[in-house]
Design a protein around this motif. Structure first.
Motif, PDB file in Angstrom:
ATOM      1  N   PRO A 133       1.284 103.572  46.282  1.00  0.00           N
ATOM      2  CA  PRO A 133       0.929 104.985  46.085  1.00  0.00           C
ATOM      3  C   PRO A 133       0.050 105.441  47.248  1.00  0.00           C
ATOM      4  O   PRO A 133      -0.675 104.639  47.829  1.00  0.00           O
ATOM      5  CB  PRO A 133       0.154 104.987  44.768  1.00  0.00           C
ATOM      6  N   LEU A 134       0.148 106.700  47.603  1.00  0.00           N
ATOM      7  CA  LEU A 134      -0.548 107.166  48.802  1.00  0.00           C
ATOM      8  C   LEU A 134      -1.230 108.498  48.528  1.00  0.00           C
ATOM      9  O   LEU A 134      -0.691 109.344  47.815  1.00  0.00           O
ATOM     10  CB  LEU A 134       0.508 107.343  49.917  1.00  0.00           C
ATOM     11  N   GLU A 135      -2.429 108.672  49.099  1.00  0.00           N
ATOM     12  CA  GLU A 135      -3.012 110.018  49.147  1.00  0.00           C
ATOM     13  C   GLU A 135      -3.046 110.383  50.617  1.00  0.00           C
ATOM     14  O   GLU A 135      -3.715 109.729  51.412  1.00  0.00           O
ATOM     15  CB  GLU A 135      -4.419 110.055  48.543  1.00  0.00           C
ATOM     16  N   TYR A 136      -2.298 111.417  50.991  1.00  0.00           N
ATOM     17  CA  TYR A 136      -2.170 111.747  52.414  1.00  0.00           C
ATOM     18  C   TYR A 136      -2.620 113.170  52.683  1.00  0.00           C
ATOM     19  O   TYR A 136      -2.137 114.117  52.050  1.00  0.00           O
ATOM     20  CB  TYR A 136      -0.717 111.564  52.865  1.00  0.00           C
ATOM     21  N   ASN A 137      -3.545 113.290  53.627  1.00  0.00           N
ATOM     22  CA  ASN A 137      -4.045 114.595  54.026  1.00  0.00           C
ATOM     23  C   ASN A 137      -3.295 115.011  55.287  1.00  0.00           C
ATOM     24  O   ASN A 137      -3.567 114.503  56.367  1.00  0.00           O
ATOM     25  CB  ASN A 137      -5.550 114.445  54.303  1.00  0.00           C
ATOM     26  N   SER A 138      -2.330 115.881  55.147  1.00  0.00           N
ATOM     27  CA  SER A 138      -1.467 116.224  56.274  1.00  0.00           C
ATOM     28  C   SER A 138      -2.153 117.250  57.185  1.00  0.00           C
ATOM     29  O   SER A 138      -2.636 118.266  56.705  1.00  0.00           O
ATOM     30  CB  SER A 138      -0.145 116.795  55.756  1.00  0.00           C
ATOM     31  N   PRO A 139      -2.166 116.991  58.489  1.00  0.00           N
ATOM     32  CA  PRO A 139      -2.811 117.960  59.386  1.00  0.00           C
ATOM     33  C   PRO A 139      -2.034 119.266  59.508  1.00  0.00           C
ATOM     34  O   PRO A 139      -2.590 120.291  59.861  1.00  0.00           O
ATOM     35  CB  PRO A 139      -2.858 117.227  60.735  1.00  0.00           C
ATOM     36  N   VAL A 140      -0.717 119.229  59.231  1.00  0.00           N
ATOM     37  CA  VAL A 140       0.086 120.467  59.311  1.00  0.00           C
ATOM     38  C   VAL A 140       0.738 120.769  57.970  1.00  0.00           C
ATOM     39  O   VAL A 140       1.040 119.862  57.197  1.00  0.00           O
ATOM     40  CB  VAL A 140       1.225 120.367  60.375  1.00  0.00           C
ATOM     41  N   ALA A 141       0.945 122.067  57.728  1.00  0.00           N
ATOM     42  CA  ALA A 141       1.682 122.460  56.520  1.00  0.00           C
ATOM     43  C   ALA A 141       3.156 122.269  56.835  1.00  0.00           C
ATOM     44  O   ALA A 141       3.756 123.080  57.534  1.00  0.00           O
ATOM     45  CB  ALA A 141       1.383 123.912  56.195  1.00  0.00           C
ATOM     46  N   SER A 142       3.730 121.198  56.353  1.00  0.00           N
ATOM     47  CA  SER A 142       5.132 120.912  56.650  1.00  0.00           C
ATOM     48  C   SER A 142       5.833 120.391  55.405  1.00  0.00           C
ATOM     49  O   SER A 142       5.444 119.362  54.836  1.00  0.00           O
ATOM     50  CB  SER A 142       5.232 119.868  57.763  1.00  0.00           C
ATOM     51  N   ALA A 143       6.867 121.115  54.994  1.00  0.00           N
ATOM     52  CA  ALA A 143       7.614 120.697  53.801  1.00  0.00           C
ATOM     53  C   ALA A 143       8.375 119.407  54.065  1.00  0.00           C
ATOM     54  O   ALA A 143       8.664 118.651  53.137  1.00  0.00           O
ATOM     55  CB  ALA A 143       8.570 121.802  53.386  1.00  0.00           C
ATOM     56  N   GLN A 144       8.714 119.164  55.327  1.00  0.00           N
ATOM     57  CA  GLN A 144       9.439 117.931  55.625  1.00  0.00           C
ATOM     58  C   GLN A 144       8.522 116.729  55.455  1.00  0.00           C
ATOM     59  O   GLN A 144       8.916 115.716  54.867  1.00  0.00           O
ATOM     60  CB  GLN A 144      10.016 117.998  57.040  1.00  0.00           C
ATOM     61  N   ILE A 145       7.272 116.848  55.950  1.00  0.00           N
ATOM     62  CA  ILE A 145       6.321 115.739  55.775  1.00  0.00           C
ATOM     63  C   ILE A 145       6.036 115.544  54.281  1.00  0.00           C
ATOM     64  O   ILE A 145       6.142 114.439  53.749  1.00  0.00           O
ATOM     65  CB  ILE A 145       4.991 116.033  56.518  1.00  0.00           C
ATOM     66  N   LYS A 146       5.712 116.651  53.618  1.00  0.00           N
ATOM     67  CA  LYS A 146       5.371 116.586  52.187  1.00  0.00           C
ATOM     68  C   LYS A 146       6.510 115.971  51.373  1.00  0.00           C
ATOM     69  O   LYS A 146       6.302 115.042  50.582  1.00  0.00           O
ATOM     70  CB  LYS A 146       5.070 118.009  51.695  1.00  0.00           C
ATOM     71  N   SER A 147       7.735 116.453  51.617  1.00  0.00           N
ATOM     72  CA  SER A 147       8.868 115.997  50.809  1.00  0.00           C
ATOM     73  C   SER A 147       9.195 114.541  51.084  1.00  0.00           C
ATOM     74  O   SER A 147       9.570 113.789  50.177  1.00  0.00           O
ATOM     75  CB  SER A 147      10.105 116.852  51.100  1.00  0.00           C
ATOM     76  N   SER A 148       9.056 114.138  52.342  1.00  0.00           N
ATOM     77  CA  SER A 148       9.345 112.756  52.702  1.00  0.00           C
ATOM     78  C   SER A 148       8.410 111.815  51.932  1.00  0.00           C
ATOM     79  O   SER A 148       8.842 110.809  51.351  1.00  0.00           O
ATOM     80  CB  SER A 148       9.150 112.622  54.216  1.00  0.00           C
ATOM     81  N   ILE A 149       7.119 112.172  51.904  1.00  0.00           N
ATOM     82  CA  ILE A 149       6.133 111.328  51.201  1.00  0.00           C
ATOM     83  C   ILE A 149       6.409 111.332  49.694  1.00  0.00           C
ATOM     84  O   ILE A 149       6.351 110.291  49.028  1.00  0.00           O
ATOM     85  CB  ILE A 149       4.704 111.827  51.498  1.00  0.00           C
ATOM     86  N   LEU A 150       6.739 112.496  49.157  1.00  0.00           N
ATOM     87  CA  LEU A 150       7.007 112.569  47.708  1.00  0.00           C
ATOM     88  C   LEU A 150       8.244 111.742  47.354  1.00  0.00           C
ATOM     89  O   LEU A 150       8.275 111.072  46.319  1.00  0.00           O
ATOM     90  CB  LEU A 150       7.198 114.025  47.265  1.00  0.00           C
ATOM     91  N   LEU A 151       9.266 111.773  48.216  1.00  0.00           N
ATOM     92  CA  LEU A 151      10.475 110.997  47.927  1.00  0.00           C
ATOM     93  C   LEU A 151      10.155 109.508  47.894  1.00  0.00           C
ATOM     94  O   LEU A 151      10.634 108.775  47.019  1.00  0.00           O
ATOM     95  CB  LEU A 151      11.570 111.294  48.962  1.00  0.00           C
ATOM     96  N   ALA A 152       9.314 109.047  48.842  1.00  0.00           N
ATOM     97  CA  ALA A 152       8.908 107.636  48.812  1.00  0.00           C
ATOM     98  C   ALA A 152       8.113 107.367  47.537  1.00  0.00           C
ATOM     99  O   ALA A 152       8.309 106.351  46.870  1.00  0.00           O
ATOM    100  CB  ALA A 152       8.076 107.308  50.049  1.00  0.00           C
ATOM    101  N   GLY A 153       7.239 108.310  47.187  1.00  0.00           N
ATOM    102  CA  GLY A 153       6.363 108.141  46.028  1.00  0.00           C
ATOM    103  C   GLY A 153       7.095 108.079  44.697  1.00  0.00           C
ATOM    104  O   GLY A 153       6.546 107.583  43.709  1.00  0.00           O
ATOM    105  N   LEU A 154       8.330 108.550  44.674  1.00  0.00           N
ATOM    106  CA  LEU A 154       9.076 108.528  43.400  1.00  0.00           C
ATOM    107  C   LEU A 154       9.228 107.103  42.873  1.00  0.00           C
ATOM    108  O   LEU A 154       9.200 106.867  41.670  1.00  0.00           O
ATOM    109  CB  LEU A 154      10.466 109.149  43.592  1.00  0.00           C
ATOM    110  N   SER A 155       9.388 106.117  43.780  1.00  0.00           N
ATOM    111  CA  SER A 155       9.589 104.749  43.279  1.00  0.00           C
ATOM    112  C   SER A 155       8.298 103.936  43.272  1.00  0.00           C
ATOM    113  O   SER A 155       8.320 102.735  43.008  1.00  0.00           O
ATOM    114  CB  SER A 155      10.687 104.031  44.070  1.00  0.00           C
ATOM    115  N   SER A 156       7.174 104.626  43.536  1.00  0.00           N
ATOM    116  CA  SER A 156       5.889 103.925  43.464  1.00  0.00           C
ATOM    117  C   SER A 156       5.436 103.852  41.999  1.00  0.00           C
ATOM    118  O   SER A 156       5.769 104.716  41.190  1.00  0.00           O
ATOM    119  CB  SER A 156       4.879 104.716  44.293  1.00  0.00           C
ATOM    120  N   THR A 157       4.646 102.817  41.693  1.00  0.00           N
ATOM    121  CA  THR A 157       4.194 102.701  40.301  1.00  0.00           C
ATOM    122  C   THR A 157       2.996 103.610  40.001  1.00  0.00           C
ATOM    123  O   THR A 157       2.641 103.826  38.855  1.00  0.00           O
ATOM    124  CB  THR A 157       3.783 101.240  39.983  1.00  0.00           C
ATOM    125  N   GLY A 158       2.373 104.145  41.053  1.00  0.00           N
ATOM    126  CA  GLY A 158       1.191 104.994  40.830  1.00  0.00           C
ATOM    127  C   GLY A 158       1.438 106.443  41.183  1.00  0.00           C
ATOM    128  O   GLY A 158       2.583 106.905  41.250  1.00  0.00           O
TER     129      GLY A 158
END
Ligand code: S3P
Length: 442
Positions: A158-183
């Motif tokens: 599980p990750l808490e990521y503070n993105s320096p830019v407002a980017s839906a691609q960065i946000k979505s990429s992290i969320l997609l990885a997070g879907l299979s995380s246990t946290g």
């Protein structure tokens, strides 16, 4: 190399439908592949970018087929992709490549992702950096450009990521990885970028929340391992594609058009808000919602525009629309000021450079800095000679924007290498000519 020529139009009129939204189409395919069961997708955008994502998912083992007009994705469930040595060609698609990296980061998969000349120049460290923290392994983490080899992990951290830019691609990429995380996976972004991933995940049953923090940044939190329901998805029309006929009708005298079923998600309609502030006659009707996305019909007619300063807080909600806004700004009375737009330098081409070069070629002055641009509008009566040739630079939105400029120039605007338009709006020429434009293949 195919080119197009755009000739002066007397007026644009009619009611049209533009193709499905590109962002939502990518997500319907990718998130659909994580559902347990069959997801039916109506009105998928069949453009080169989206088909690149579709083919990549098929290469990764997802069954996808077309049944009449409906695409069917047979999802494997979350975290169930596996295998190595995959080669995924993402063509021109920044969204497809970055979102797929997130998907792969959360699976037992090793793949090499490549793209065309434009995509291979775009920065990928913005995705590599956070995904490495979830446990994904990159062959050469210092390599900022495609081709890139990535190995994901079946149970990402599980990750808490503070993105320096407002980017839906960065946000979505992290969320997609997070879907299979246990946290829980959390992304913080300085201003909110488009939230189609969040809306679609919520619609399919995930627990995901968005909160504004005291410093005005935004926190998106996703609970890992949701059970995603196999619900049907209908893709609304793309407001970024609708932007071309809308601006064209606003700058072409005696025009009036209507576009049906357009996605009017607040995080996508910054251009329309800006045009209304500039004096454009734009109205929304028949508002409704489909699978968590607000849609409406949009009407626009020829208008006299004045220059404005675009608020920085609006930039993310019109990030793809600055090229066509720059064409509208030519016709405005006074200066149009765009600040906080450095992200445009990292799109399919450096759009700040491409916009100012194109405007200069038709006699319009711009003041350009690293992260801003001011356009000196000449008003509605200024005669623009045209007779120029613009390079698309493998950027579909640069190509379409300058073709729209040709509707009001005395002589044609020619755009080179227009095949790139197929990445988002393959029917651009037919739809524009249907409302009275005069576009031809050269
Ligand atoms: C997109 C996000 C935007 C946009 C792109 C599509 C998406 O980029 O420019 O065309 O579908 O996530 P960023 O928000 O990453 O800047």
């Amino acid at each position: 190399m195919n080119s197009m020529s755009s000739n002066k139009s007397s007026n644009l009129s009619g009611t049209i439908i533009v193709p499905g939204d590109k962002s939502i189409s990518h997500r319907a395919l990718i998130i659909g592949s994580l559902v347990t069961g069959k997801v039916k997708i109506k009105n998928l955008l069949e453009s080169e970018d989206v088909i690149a994502t579709l083919n990549a998912l098929k290469t990764l083992g997802i069954k996808i087929k077309k049944n009449k007009n409906i695409w069917e994705v047979f999802g494997n469930g979350i975290g169930n992709l596996c295998g190595s040595d995959f080669r995924l060609d993402m063509g021109n698609s920044g969204t497809g490549s970055r979102l797929l990296m997130g998907l792969i980061a959360g699976s037992d998969v090793e793949a090499t992702i490549g793209g065309d000349e434009s995509l291979s120049k775009r920065p990928m460290n913005r995705i590599i950096k956070p995904l490495m923290k979830t446990g994904a392994v990159f062959d050469d983490p210092s390599n900022n450009n495609l081709p890139i080899k990535i190995r994901g992990s079946k149970i990402p951290l599980p990750l808490e990521y503070n993105s320096p830019v407002a980017s839906a691609q960065i946000k979505s990429s992290i969320l997609l990885a997070g879907l299979s995380s246990t946290g829980n996976t959390t992304v913080i972004e300085p201003t909110l970028s488009r939230d189609h991933s969040e809306r679609m995940l919520k619609y399919l049953g995930a627990k995901i929340s968005t909160t504004k923090l005291p410093d005005s940044s935004w926190k998106i939190n996703l609970e890992g391992l949701p059970l995603l329901k196999p619900l049907d998805i209908e893709i609304p029309s793309d407001p970024s594609s609708a932007a071309f006929p809308i601006v064209a009708s606003i700058i072409t005298p005696n025009s009036q058009i209507k576009i049906l079923n357009v996605c009017v998600n607040d995080l996508r309609i910054g251009l329309y808000k800006s045009l209304i502030e500039m004096g454009a006659n734009i109205s929304f009707s028949n508002r409704r919602e489909i699978n968590g996305e607000p849609i409406a019909d949009i009407s626009a007619k020829y208008s006299i525009l004045k220059g404005i300063k675009i608020p920085k807080s609006r930039v993310a909600s019109m990030i793809d629309e600055f090229p066509i806004l720059s064409v509208a700004a030519i016709r405005a009375i006074g200066e149009t000021t765009m600040e906080g737009i450095e992200e445009l330098r990292f799109k399919e081409t450096d759009r700040i450079h491409a916009m100012s070069e194109g405007l200069r070629s038709v006699g319009i002055e711009t003041k350009v800095k690293k992260d801003s641009m001011v356009i000196n509008g000449k008003g509605p009566d200024y005669s623009i000679n045209g007779n120029v040739t613009i390079k698309s630079r493998l950027d579909h939105r640069i190509a379409m924007s300058f073709l729209c400029l040709g509707f009001i120039t005395e002589n044609p605007v020619n755009v080179l290498d227009t095949d790139t338009i197929n990445s988002s709006f393959p029917s651009f020429l037919e739809i524009m000519n249907k409302i009275g434009a005069n576009l031809t293949h050269r």
